[in-house]
Every structure is written in C-alpha cells, then in structure tokens.
Scaffold this motif. Structure first.
Motif, short mmCIF file in Angstrom:
data_model
loop_
_atom_site.label_atom_id
_atom_site.label_comp_id
_atom_site.label_asym_id
_atom_site.label_seq_id
_atom_site.Cartn_x
_atom_site.Cartn_y
_atom_site.Cartn_z
N THR A 57 30.28 34.91 50.50
CA THR A 57 31.39 35.77 50.09
C THR A 57 31.78 35.49 48.64
O THR A 57 31.96 36.41 47.83
CB THR A 57 32.61 35.54 51.00
OG1 THR A 57 32.27 35.91 52.34
CG2 THR A 57 33.80 36.37 50.54
N LEU A 58 31.90 34.23 48.29
CA LEU A 58 32.25 33.86 46.92
C LEU A 58 31.19 34.33 45.94
O LEU A 58 31.50 34.84 44.86
CB LEU A 58 32.43 32.34 46.82
CG LEU A 58 33.51 31.72 47.70
CD1 LEU A 58 33.47 30.20 47.59
CD2 LEU A 58 34.88 32.23 47.32
N VAL A 59 29.92 34.15 46.31
CA VAL A 59 28.83 34.52 45.42
C VAL A 59 28.80 36.02 45.18
O VAL A 59 28.65 36.49 44.04
CB VAL A 59 27.48 34.03 46.01
CG1 VAL A 59 26.31 34.60 45.21
CG2 VAL A 59 27.41 32.51 46.00
N ILE A 60 28.97 36.82 46.24
CA ILE A 60 28.89 38.28 46.09
C ILE A 60 30.10 38.82 45.35
O ILE A 60 29.97 39.76 44.55
CB ILE A 60 28.73 38.95 47.48
CG1 ILE A 60 27.36 38.57 48.09
CG2 ILE A 60 28.82 40.47 47.36
CD1 ILE A 60 27.08 39.21 49.42
N ILE A 61 31.28 38.28 45.58
CA ILE A 61 32.46 38.73 44.83
C ILE A 61 32.26 38.48 43.33
O ILE A 61 32.75 39.24 42.49
CB ILE A 61 33.73 38.04 45.34
CG1 ILE A 61 34.08 38.58 46.73
CG2 ILE A 61 34.91 38.27 44.40
CD1 ILE A 61 35.29 37.93 47.36
N ALA A 62 31.51 37.44 42.99
CA ALA A 62 31.20 37.15 41.59
C ALA A 62 30.09 38.04 41.04
O ALA A 62 29.67 37.86 39.90
CB ALA A 62 30.82 35.68 41.42
N ALA A 192 37.42 38.05 38.43
CA ALA A 192 37.28 38.52 37.05
C ALA A 192 35.81 38.66 36.67
O ALA A 192 35.40 39.66 36.04
CB ALA A 192 37.98 37.56 36.10
N ILE A 193 34.99 37.69 37.05
CA ILE A 193 33.56 37.76 36.75
C ILE A 193 32.93 38.95 37.45
O ILE A 193 32.11 39.68 36.88
CB ILE A 193 32.86 36.45 37.17
CG1 ILE A 193 33.34 35.28 36.30
CG2 ILE A 193 31.34 36.58 37.07
CD1 ILE A 193 32.86 33.93 36.78
N GLY A 194 33.28 39.16 38.72
CA GLY A 194 32.71 40.27 39.47
C GLY A 194 33.12 41.62 38.93
O GLY A 194 32.34 42.58 38.98
N ASN A 195 34.33 41.73 38.40
CA ASN A 195 34.81 43.00 37.85
C ASN A 195 34.17 43.32 36.51
O ASN A 195 33.74 44.45 36.27
CB ASN A 195 36.34 42.97 37.71
CG ASN A 195 37.05 43.31 39.00
OD1 ASN A 195 36.73 44.30 39.63
ND2 ASN A 195 38.00 42.48 39.39
N ASN A 196 34.14 42.33 35.63
CA ASN A 196 33.57 42.55 34.29
C ASN A 196 33.22 41.19 33.70
O ASN A 196 34.08 40.49 33.19
CB ASN A 196 34.56 43.29 33.40
CG ASN A 196 33.92 43.77 32.11
OD1 ASN A 196 33.10 43.09 31.51
ND2 ASN A 196 34.31 44.97 31.68
N PHE A 260 28.69 45.20 44.45
CA PHE A 260 28.70 45.15 42.99
C PHE A 260 29.64 44.09 42.45
O PHE A 260 29.72 43.88 41.24
CB PHE A 260 29.08 46.53 42.43
CG PHE A 260 28.19 47.63 42.90
CD1 PHE A 260 26.88 47.73 42.45
CD2 PHE A 260 28.64 48.56 43.82
CE1 PHE A 260 26.05 48.74 42.89
CE2 PHE A 260 27.82 49.58 44.27
CZ PHE A 260 26.52 49.68 43.81
N GLY A 261 30.36 43.41 43.34
CA GLY A 261 31.24 42.32 42.94
C GLY A 261 32.65 42.78 42.61
O GLY A 261 32.93 43.96 42.45
N GLY A 262 33.56 41.79 42.54
CA GLY A 262 34.92 42.06 42.09
C GLY A 262 35.90 42.52 43.14
O GLY A 262 37.09 42.61 42.86
N ARG A 263 35.44 42.80 44.35
CA ARG A 263 36.32 43.31 45.40
C ARG A 263 35.97 42.70 46.74
O ARG A 263 34.81 42.40 47.01
CB ARG A 263 36.23 44.84 45.51
CG ARG A 263 36.90 45.59 44.38
CD ARG A 263 36.75 47.08 44.55
NE ARG A 263 37.56 47.82 43.59
CZ ARG A 263 37.57 49.14 43.48
NH1 ARG A 263 36.81 49.85 44.26
NH2 ARG A 263 38.34 49.73 42.59
N GLY A 264 36.99 42.58 47.59
CA GLY A 264 36.77 42.07 48.93
C GLY A 264 37.75 40.95 49.27
O GLY A 264 38.41 40.40 48.39
#
Length: 332
Positions: A57-62, A192-196, A260-264
């Motif tokens: 979960t942590l890896v994919i959100i990033a 933040a990393i996952g968003n941009n 695509f990261g940043g959400r969840g």
C-alpha cells in the motif's frame, strides 16, 4: 448532521456493501460459513497476504509497485527452514530471514530510486530472481521440523477466543502502518510523491531516500509474512505462496489505492482484504477449483482499477462544478 450524498459514493462504502452482499450470499449457500471456527480459519488464511498488503500500500501510494513480495515470502520461508535444519536457533533464523527481506527491498529500491528504472520491470524481474534464490537456498526439499513454540504460534488462538495469534500480529502492524500513513510526516511525503514527484522534490522531500525506505519496508513485511506462513503450515518450501502477489495487488487496488499513486487509504485496503478473504472462503466451501477462484480474483482486479478511476473522475467533476455553481449563485 445532514448526510451528504457524496458520502454514499465513497469507495469504502461500496466495499462495505460488497462485503455485506458476499457474507449474505455465503451464509445462504452454506451454514458453515458464519460459524466461529470457519471465520477463525478464514482470517488465519488471510494473514500473510494482509501483512504483505501493508507494505505494498505504501509503495503504490508513492507511485511505484512491488510485484516481488510473494517471492520474498518464499525466500524468507526457505531461509528459516534451511537455517533451523542446520541447527541454528529459532531467533537468529528469523532475524536472518527478516534481514534477507530487507536486503531484497533495498535491492529493489536502489534500482528504482538511484538508477531510475521502472518499478514494474524491476520487481517483475526480482519476482523470478528471489524465487530462484529460494530454490538455491533449500533446493527442492521441504523442512517440517520446527521448535514447538514456533508452530504453536502459527496454529494457536488467543486463549479463550477464536482469534488466531497471527491475526493479532497483523492487527498490530496495521495500526502502526495506519499511524505512519495517515498521521505522520512520512505519510504526507508519501502522498506528495505519488501526486507529483517533481513538485515533492522542489518542496524538500527526500524522494529517493523515502522510496528506498518504502521498498525496504515492503521487503521486510513480506519476509515477516514468510515467517508466519512457515509457522502456520509447519513447512518451509521454496514454492510457498506461489501466486500470492495476485491477491495482494488486487486487495490494494480494490481498496481504492490509485495505481498511479497519490490516493488511497489503509481502511479501504483492509476492507478489500476482508472481501477477498470472504469470497475465497465461500468459493472454497462450495468446492470451487483454485483456477476458477483465480478468475474471480482477476475480475476483481479489473473492477478495482476501472471502478476507482471512474469514481475519482465523478468526484473530480463534482468538485469542479461546486465552484462554478457558487459563482453563479453569487452573481444572481
């Protein structure tokens, strides 16, 4: 407090609905489904996947992915079996397995963060690499002689309850992960990393170091899942947990984490784990073959990607309409 209609369309609410429907269907198909003993066994069967899902979960959100988790589990199990078979005490054997998992995660993280390689390609390669190392460590044999306390931990429930000790371990890890993800600066940086990623770098986030740390955490948790798996089945084999990555990835994406990261959120992932566990348990009670169960889980994976993206699109359009409506009302 007035209930907002948008709350009805939250992905977590849909997961709760799907879980309730699955439970109702399962209880109508077989009386054994809602028995305490069956629920205890079903929850125990889910623990290793659930532990791996925390790190993933942590890896994919990033904005990355780790497909090697099940292979790290197999390598960890092989190391525990080989070291105990060689006469190494249980404590050092487990520590060595966890260290191996951390090193596997470090290897993935360095390739992704420092060399800039796509995590999908890297972990697809290490999926095969780590599984091959498991066969190198243990060969094609199985080890089934372990200290009694170790296997008791894998089999036993909390005294006076039907809650397996392994579930308690997962619950404790889930609480820690929830606090890290949703209540600390680490979690804010991960989102933040996952968003941009570039914006995160400009704002001072140590992107490379954090990504490496996330992969190390994922590898360590996968290795811990291997220790739990070995204790629960009292068997160390290099092919343990073969194919588990499908259920783990499905649980994370079905839980509402954006590919695509940043959400969840971790709450959604836990609900998805319960849903997948309930579905597999119902199918097993109905003697549905494992291959057909994989079809159902694969369909859930597709639904999770399509459904969450569609829901996010609806939410984004609704968010854009609200300011427009406010401006129209203000002008009138």
């Amino acid at each position: 407090m007035k209930l907002r209609w948008t709350a009805l369309f939250q992905w977590e609410a849909l997961l709760v609905l799907m879980l309730v429907v699955t439970v109702l269907i399962g209880s109508s198909l077989t009386e054994a489904f809602l028995t305490g003993q069956n629920l205890s066994l079903a929850s125990a069967d889910l623990v290793e996947k659930a532990i791996m899902a925390l790190g993933l979960t942590l890896v994919i959100i990033a904005g990355e992915i780790d497909l090697s988790v099940a292979s790290v589990l197999g390598l960890s199990s092989a190391i525990v079996g080989a070291t105990i078979d060689a006469g190494v005490p249980l404590g050092p054997a487990i520590a060595l397995a966890l260290l191996a998992g951390a090193l596997c995660g470090l290897f993935n993280g360095l390739l992704v963060a420092k060399l800039g390689l796509p995590s999908l390609v890297v972990t697809l390669g290490t999926l095969a690499l780590f599984r091959g190392l498991a066969f190198v460590v243990l060969g094609d044999r199985a080890v089934s002689e372990f200290p009694l306390g170790f296997t008791d931990f894998g089999f036993a429930n909390v005294p006076g309850t039907l809650i397996p000790w392994t579930v308690v371990v997962f619950a404790a890890l889930a609480v820690v992960t929830f606090v890290v993800l949703h209540g600390s600066w680490i979690g804010r940086d991960v989102y933040a990393i996952g968003n941009n990623e570039q914006a995160a770098r400009f704002s001072g986030v140590e992107v490379d170091r954090l990504k490496i740390g996330l992969f190390v955490a994922s590898g360590t948790l996968a290795a811990l899942a291997g220790v739990v798996f070995t204790a629960r089945f009292a068997s160390a084999r290099p092919d343990n947990a073969l194919g588990f990555e499908l259920d783990v990835v499905t649980a994370v994406l079905l839980g509402g984490v954006s590919i695509f990261g940043g959400r969840g959120s971790l709450v959604g992932v836990v609900l998805a784990l319960f849903l997948i566990g309930a579905l597999r348990n119902v199918l097993s009670l109905e003697d549905v073959a494992a291959e057909k169960q994989s079809i159902a889980i694969g369909a859930l994976l597709i639904v999770s990607v399509v459904g969450t993206n569609a829901l996010r699109g609806l939410q984004d359009r609704a968010a854009r309409r609200r300011p427009a409506q406010s401006q129209t009302e203000a002008s009138t």
